[in-house]
Design a protein around this motif. Structure first.
Motif, mmCIF file in Angstrom:
data_model
loop_
_atom_site.group_PDB
_atom_site.id
_atom_site.type_symbol
_atom_site.label_atom_id
_atom_site.label_comp_id
_atom_site.label_asym_id
_atom_site.label_seq_id
_atom_site.Cartn_x
_atom_site.Cartn_y
_atom_site.Cartn_z
ATOM 1 N N GLY A 1 -8.054 -0.805 -4.210
ATOM 2 C CA GLY A 1 -6.648 -0.659 -3.867
ATOM 3 C C GLY A 1 -6.133 -1.805 -3.007
ATOM 4 O O GLY A 1 -6.858 -2.745 -2.672
ATOM 5 N N TYR A 2 -4.856 -1.712 -2.649
ATOM 6 C CA TYR A 2 -4.296 -2.708 -1.740
ATOM 7 C C TYR A 2 -5.003 -2.668 -0.389
ATOM 8 O O TYR A 2 -5.063 -3.676 0.329
ATOM 9 N N GLU A 3 -5.531 -1.502 -0.038
ATOM 10 C CA GLU A 3 -6.238 -1.374 1.241
ATOM 11 C C GLU A 3 -7.384 -2.377 1.352
ATOM 12 O O GLU A 3 -7.688 -2.869 2.443
ATOM 13 N N THR B 1 0.830 -1.205 0.000
ATOM 14 C CA THR B 1 0.000 0.000 0.000
ATOM 15 C C THR B 1 0.866 1.257 0.000
ATOM 16 O O THR B 1 0.636 2.199 -0.775
ATOM 17 N N LYS C 1 -2.366 1.229 -11.532
ATOM 18 C CA LYS C 1 -3.037 2.001 -10.491
ATOM 19 C C LYS C 1 -4.529 2.121 -10.790
ATOM 20 O O LYS C 1 -5.357 2.119 -9.878
ATOM 21 N N ALA D 1 2.759 1.528 -3.421
ATOM 22 C CA ALA D 1 1.906 1.992 -4.515
ATOM 23 C C ALA D 1 1.645 3.492 -4.416
ATOM 24 O O ALA D 1 1.583 4.189 -5.437
ATOM 25 N N ARG D 2 1.491 3.999 -3.212
ATOM 26 C CA ARG D 2 1.267 5.431 -3.034
ATOM 27 C C ARG D 2 2.493 6.241 -3.468
ATOM 28 O O ARG D 2 2.373 7.343 -4.006
ATOM 29 N N LEU E 1 -6.152 -1.173 -9.820
ATOM 30 C CA LEU E 1 -6.146 -1.267 -8.360
ATOM 31 C C LEU E 1 -7.260 -0.415 -7.763
ATOM 32 O O LEU E 1 -7.951 -0.830 -6.826
ATOM 33 N N ALA E 2 -7.424 0.781 -8.289
ATOM 34 C CA ALA E 2 -8.469 1.667 -7.775
ATOM 35 C C ALA E 2 -9.853 1.050 -7.957
ATOM 36 O O ALA E 2 -10.735 1.208 -7.103
#
Length: 408
Positions: free
Chosen positions: A231-233, A133, A223, A136-137, A226-227
């Motif tokens: 996301g990874y979250e 996470t 990205k 990726a940010r 993922l969104a």
């Protein structure tokens, strides 16, 4: 009534015997299907040519500790034949044994953009995903390629993984891997199982239903995709983060692909206890991700069923036929997938321990049903029905989140 009991009982026994003989043939058929699936996939993939699509890439590497080949593994990512990319490492804290190697890497390859981050915020129970996470940010580029710290790649890796993203529908690309082992029987059995059994099942699934999952050694995505999946979250509490990325992208309308690129992953020396721990954790992960498929794996365990078929055949010729069929078809599958397909050295050199590995794997399959607890690193977790990890014991409590630290 008593007089009828004998014939009825004998009839039931004959039905049971016939059923066992029939089921004992199923793993043999599976070996043939897996062999054909490997030939189909690898032959077609090796004939493909890709265009010159080489967008900038951010390589994400969550790292915890070192193994017997860590520097060489890290170094392989600096030797890519690729125009523009960055490598981002993340460790739990700067006392990690990998940190000196990463700093040495930055010194040895000043032409590469290498950054080191640490102390990822605690989002969920999966510390690897916490690190991803943060990575990726911090990543500069749209295309992300995550890989474990024990992965080694060849110079064409980034080109092979990036090429399919020229098509907008491509959401995830992952790849098979072969093992590099220390001289240790348990490490060799682990590597042998992945190369000659697990990937056979992966290729059968890809053939029959298409890839709906990713394989964790190396996963490429964007990205944007993922969104779309949170996301990874969104997967910070699950154990099978690689599976979930692929599966959620498919549900979001994306395409998941298996690359023809094969990476290498390290198998360090293990004790028998650690071997069992690893195998059970992996088995319980698969059981929770694909419960129906996991139960069906019962019918892919060739050696136990061959033994059962040999006993139930009640003849020397029948017993010989079952055992010979197991040996021939199992070795054919192992050599096709592991040796010809993956070019795995353990599969080439240690094929003769396959029967031992198959018996152990059957014991792991049975044992996986008796608990939902796993040990991962220094922590113990209970797995929920949806695959999330609930911490039970953690020898090293998560440190509080700090501002990420970087090195150029």
């Amino acid at each position: 009534m008593v007089a009828l009991a004998g014939p009825l009982g004998n009839s039931a026994l004959w039905y049971a015997r016939d059923a066992i003989l029939l089921i004992a043939c199923v793993p043999l058929a599976y070996y043939m299907v897996a062999t054909l699936a490997a030939v189909r996939f690898l032959s077609s993939e090796r004939e493909k040519t890709f265009g010159a699509y080489t967008p900038p890439v951010s390589v994400l590497k969550p790292v915890r500790g070192v193994d017997f080949a860590s520097y060489e593994n890290f170094k392989s990512f600096c030797l890519q034949d690729y125009p523009e990319y960055e490598i981002l490492f993340c460790v739990n804290d700067l006392d990690d044994a990998a940190v000196p190697l990463i700093r040495r890497l930055a010194e040895d390859f000043p032409q590469r953009s290498i950054r080191l981050l640490s102390n990822a915020p605690h989002i969920g129970s999966n510390r690897k995903v916490n690190s991803l996470t943060l990575l990726a940010r911090e990543a500069k580029y749209e295309l992300l390629m995550q890989s474990d710290g024990d992965v080694r790649v060849e110079a064409n890796y980034l080109r092979e993984m990036a090429a399919p993203f020229e098509r907008a529908e491509t959401g995830v690309v992952s790849c098979l891997y072969r093992g590099v082992t220390q001289k240790n029987i348990w490490a060799e059995i682990e590597a042998l199982g992945a190369a000659t059994d697990f990937f056979g099942g992966v290729l059968v699934a890809d053939w029959l239903e298409g890839a709906t999952f990713a394989l964790g050694a190396s996963v490429a995505t964007t990205k944007t995709w993922l969104a779309k999946i949170g996301g990874y979250e969104g997967i910070a509490n699950v154990l099978a983060d690689d599976y979930e990325i692929g599966n959620r992208v498919v549900k979001a309308g994306g395409r998941v692909m298996l690359s023809r690129e094969v990476v290498e992953t390290m198998y360090p020396a293990l004790t028998v206890g650690k071997f069992w721990e690893h195998q059970v954790r992996w088995a319980r992960t698969v059981r929770l991700c694909r419960p129906a498929s996991y139960v069906a794996l019962l019918f892919t365990h060739g050696l136990p069923w061959a033994i059962a078929g040999a006993i139930m055949s009640q003849s020397a010729a029948g017993a010989l036929l079952f055992m010979a069929a197991y040996v021939v078809l199992r070795l054919t599958m192992a050599r096709t997938v592991g040796v010809w397909g993956l070019r795995d050295e353990t599969a080439r050199r240690k094929w003769w321990i396959l029967p031992l590995r198959d018996l152990l794997q059957f014991a792991v399959w049975v044992g996986s049903f008796f608990s939902d607890r796993i040990v991962w690193g220094d922590a113990e977790f209970k797995l929920s029905k949806n695959g999330e990890m609930v911490a039970i014991r953690n020898a090293n409590a998560e440190k509080s989140a700090e501002k990420p630290l970087r090195t150029g």
